[in-house]
Design an enzyme around this catalytic site. Structure first.
Site, mmCIF file in Angstrom:
data_model
loop_
_atom_site.group_PDB
_atom_site.id
_atom_site.type_symbol
_atom_site.label_atom_id
_atom_site.label_comp_id
_atom_site.label_asym_id
_atom_site.label_seq_id
_atom_site.Cartn_x
_atom_site.Cartn_y
_atom_site.Cartn_z
ATOM 1 N N SER A 138 43.878 34.076 38.787
ATOM 2 C CA SER A 138 45.097 34.468 38.088
ATOM 3 C C SER A 138 46.295 33.552 38.352
ATOM 4 O O SER A 138 47.439 33.991 38.292
ATOM 5 C CB SER A 138 45.487 35.914 38.429
ATOM 6 O OG SER A 138 44.707 36.800 37.662
ATOM 7 N N TYR A 204 50.037 37.695 31.826
ATOM 8 C CA TYR A 204 50.030 39.152 31.839
ATOM 9 C C TYR A 204 51.252 39.823 31.222
ATOM 10 O O TYR A 204 51.346 41.042 31.236
ATOM 11 C CB TYR A 204 49.817 39.646 33.281
ATOM 12 C CG TYR A 204 48.493 39.194 33.832
ATOM 13 C CD1 TYR A 204 47.294 39.618 33.244
ATOM 14 C CD2 TYR A 204 48.415 38.310 34.897
ATOM 15 C CE1 TYR A 204 46.074 39.196 33.721
ATOM 16 C CE2 TYR A 204 47.184 37.877 35.386
ATOM 17 C CZ TYR A 204 46.019 38.326 34.788
ATOM 18 O OH TYR A 204 44.808 37.902 35.259
ATOM 19 N N GLU A 258 37.742 25.462 35.689
ATOM 20 C CA GLU A 258 37.071 26.463 36.522
ATOM 21 C C GLU A 258 36.269 27.426 35.660
ATOM 22 O O GLU A 258 36.455 27.495 34.439
ATOM 23 C CB GLU A 258 38.087 27.238 37.358
ATOM 24 C CG GLU A 258 39.084 28.045 36.568
ATOM 25 C CD GLU A 258 40.050 28.788 37.478
ATOM 26 O OE1 GLU A 258 39.613 29.733 38.176
ATOM 27 O OE2 GLU A 258 41.247 28.447 37.480
#
Length: 294
Positions: A138, A204, A258
């Site tokens: 995150s 978010y 990633e």
């Protein structure tokens, strides 16, 4: 079917995990499953009896412990069926340094990088660069460094989240992500953040990023990216579902960043957005993940 939804945990991504868990529970109930909400903080071993009474555990955790192979190894030891990748690939993908090595060994592009374990190891660094914790999700602790005077602060921030810091070459380009589901690449999403980087706030907070799905990419290039995404997914021994992040530069070269083995699974998360474009409602996506895991 009895589905235990494992969520929460003690990582920096606890709040995101709870949102994923709540969305998964709602979908499971719509599918007619008996659903158990398992929200723990530190002591996941205390919920063993409940998990053993389930037909499957839907792993809705994010970040360390839940995503780094710890929970997966424990579930495997107790012969509990669970969604997502196994302990080996979960641990591998959480370690950006190791996963990037395997990707490069398999002849795929990834930005150059170095790992440091303390600030004194810092040598000559080409700017701009990306500084981030080696094993964290995150974008916690992630910075883009454009001036030499700010690199120490960026390193200090990254060390708050991990004992290893990855310093990565900055590639200018478009941020794209590719979801994988049941041996197939989903439509590519381009992420257009309002900040210079797709950071936690952009991820978010509604309206902080724009998502283009399918991404506006030449069809031949799109095919190559999707094919290579699946190959990388296999090279890292992942299973079921996941999401790969890339930077696509102006020359059509795409660089692996990633692989997220437990991507967010709310109805507005990236993998469900791609699934929806592929023709899958959110509950259908959850149903497929459960079916391919049992």
């Amino acid at each position: 079917m009895i589905v235990s939804v494992l969520m929460g945990g003690s990582s920096a991504e606890r709040e995101v995990s709870i949102k994923t868990g709540e969305a998964v529970i709602k979908a499971c109930e719509e599918l007619g499953h008996k659903t158990l909400s398992i929200d723990f903080y530190d002591d996941y071993k205390s919920v063993l009896a409940t998990l053993k009474s389930s037909d499957i555990v839907f792993n809705a955790l994010h970040g360390t412990i839940g995503e780094d192979g710890t929970i997966q190894a424990w579930l495997e030891e107790n012969n509990i069926i669970f969604t997502g990748s196994g302990s080996y690939s979960s641990k591998l993908c959480m370690d950006k340094n190791k996963s990037k090595k395997i990707v490069r060994e398999n002849d795929f592009l990834t930005p150059d990088w170095t790992i440091i374990r303390n600030a004194n190891e810092l040598g000559q660094i080409k700017l701009p660069c990306i500084v981030k914790p080696n094993a964290q999700g995150s974008t916690f602790g992630l910075s883009i460094v454009k001036e030499k005077k700010t690199i120490n602060d960026a390193i200090d921030l990254a060390f708050k989240y991990d004992s290893e810091v990855l310093i990565e070459e900055y590639i200018k380009g478009r941020e794209i992500t590719v979801g994988i589901l049941n041996g197939e690449s989903l439509p590519i999403i381009e992420i257009i953040p309002s900040h210079s980087l797709y950071d936690y706030e952009c991820k978010y907070n509604p309206g902080m990023s724009k998502y283009v799905c399918p991404a506006e990419i030449d069809q031949t290039l799109e095919y190559k990216i999707k094919k290579d995404s699946l190959e990388i997914f296999k090279a890292l021994k992942c299973r079921g579902y996941g999401r790969l992040d890339f930077i696509l530069d102006e020359n059509g070269m795409y660089y692996f960043l990633e692989l997220n083995t437990l991507p967010g699974m709310t109805s507005t998360s990236l993998l469900p957005i791609a699934g929806n474009k592929h023709g899958l409602a959110f509950r259908e996506l959850i149903n497929i993940i459960i079916q391919i895991s049992t």
